[in-house]
Design a protein around this motif. Structure first.
Motif, PDB file in Angstrom:
ATOM      1  N   LEU A 149       8.070  34.138  22.455  1.00  0.00           N
ATOM      2  CA  LEU A 149       9.210  33.159  22.544  1.00  0.00           C
ATOM      3  C   LEU A 149       9.717  32.451  21.205  1.00  0.00           C
ATOM      4  N   LEU A 200      14.919  26.616  25.758  1.00  0.00           N
ATOM      5  CA  LEU A 200      13.974  26.459  26.945  1.00  0.00           C
ATOM      6  C   LEU A 200      13.880  25.286  27.856  1.00  0.00           C
ATOM      7  N   ALA A 215      14.417  25.095  31.903  1.00  0.00           N
ATOM      8  CA  ALA A 215      13.480  24.191  32.758  1.00  0.00           C
ATOM      9  C   ALA A 215      14.434  23.292  33.694  1.00  0.00           C
ATOM     10  N   TRP A 271       7.345  35.779  30.282  1.00  0.00           N
ATOM     11  CA  TRP A 271       6.697  34.355  29.688  1.00  0.00           C
ATOM     12  C   TRP A 271       7.754  33.306  30.021  1.00  0.00           C
ATOM     13  N   VAL A 323       7.720  29.969  32.177  1.00  0.00           N
ATOM     14  CA  VAL A 323       8.030  28.731  31.834  1.00  0.00           C
ATOM     15  C   VAL A 323       9.172  27.939  32.987  1.00  0.00           C
TER      16      VAL A 323
END
Length: 307
Positions: free
Chosen positions: A5, A13, A17, A196, A200
């Motif tokens: 990441l 990121l 989310a 990954w 997340v």
């Protein structure tokens, strides 16, 4: 995780989310829509954020939505559409090998918008073995190419009760996601970074599902129909917009060999790491276009000849 990441901006990121919360709320309310909302927005930020991470995050979401409404599942439709998704997945893989992503986005987006117009001005498409199998085929192809697999299925359920639509569509998406992920893994189009990013996005996705519990019972009848048509329209427009973005961007073709190299390859990662013996000898030369030779063993002194 840090290596996977580290190249992504923190703001991206956080956006992943936040968008996942909204997408989870919509799919929890309608039974589909996670990829429709999230993929186009995330691709505009960074193409590495989609589409595989959304498939990974939406898989447990679809399982939970189906479990919540499982008593209303139409089993026949699930079986037929799932069977249709198998050849659709292979077709999607083949299309990625012969057509550009932009061309595929234009094709799928145009078909979705055409279907929306037909359904908006006419009656709902009847659900029978033929239409269900064809919908599964189209869903499998679109899901493999763009992760947006819901519209072909959802359009069949335009006039269905909300619980029936959510339960049946969700279970079809569960089976379809497993098929799509398996196809991408075997085809070398699945990376460690995808894993990954899916991890997340998952907590935010589940938060969106929890929020949907407060609104799902209010979406029945006409609101459900309008919601399906609106989301499918958004999907078509988003695909066309993404196609325009890709056409405007400088070409960066990736052949199958490159895709496979980006997949799980511990040897390649070890060679890049300057902390490993391999990395110190080989990895240091990768960035400069040359490979450093390993130190040779010291030569032994020549033995004297003669007595």
């Amino acid at each position: 995780m840090g290596e996977a990441l580290s190249d992504l901006a923190t703001a991206h990121l956080i956006a992943l989310a936040g968008i996942s919360i909204l997408a989870g709320l919509i799919q929890g309310s309608l039974g589909f829509g996670f990829a429709i909302v999230s993929v186009p927005l995330l691709v505009l930020l960074d193409e590495r954020l989609a589409p595989v991470p959304q498939i990974l995050a939406a898989l447990p979401l679809s399982i939970l939505v189906w479990w919540r409404e499982r008593a209303h599942t139409e089993v026949r439709a699930v079986v037929l559409m799932s069977l249709g998704r198998l050849p659709g997945t292979f077709l999607g893989h083949a299309l990625l090998g012969v057509a550009s992503a932009a061309v595929l986005d234009v094709t799928i987006g145009s078909l979705v918008l055409f279907a929306v117009v037909v359904l908006a001005v006419g009656r709902a498409v009847p659900r029978n073995p033929t239409t269900e199998t064809v919908a599964g085929l189209l869903s499998g192809t679109a899901g493999y190419v763009s992760a947006i697999s819901g519209p072909p299925i959802a359009l069949l359920y335009k006039g269905a009760p909300g619980a029936t639509a959510r339960a049946t569509i969700s279970l079809i998406l569960v089976v379809g996601s497993v098929i799509t992920l398996s196809g991408r893994f075997m085809g070398g189009r699945f990376t460690e970074l995808d894993l990954w990013l899916g991890a997340v996005a998952l907590p935010s996705t589940l938060l969106g599902l929890w929020l949907s519990g407060f609104v799902k019972d209010r979406i029945e009848g006409r609101p459900m129909q309008l919601g399906i048509l609106a989301l499918c329209t958004l999907a078509g427009v988003a695909l066309l917009g993404r196609a325009g973005t890709r056409m405007a961007a400088p070409p960066t073709p990736l052949d199958d060999a490159t895709e496979v190299a980006r997949s799980f390859d511990p040897i390649r990662r070890a060679a890049r790491s300057t902390r490993s013996p391999i990395g110190r000898r080989v990895g240091g030369g990768l960035g400069s276009g040359r490979v450093r030779a390993a130190p040779s063993a010291p030569s032994r002194p020549a033995r004297p000849v003669g007595p």
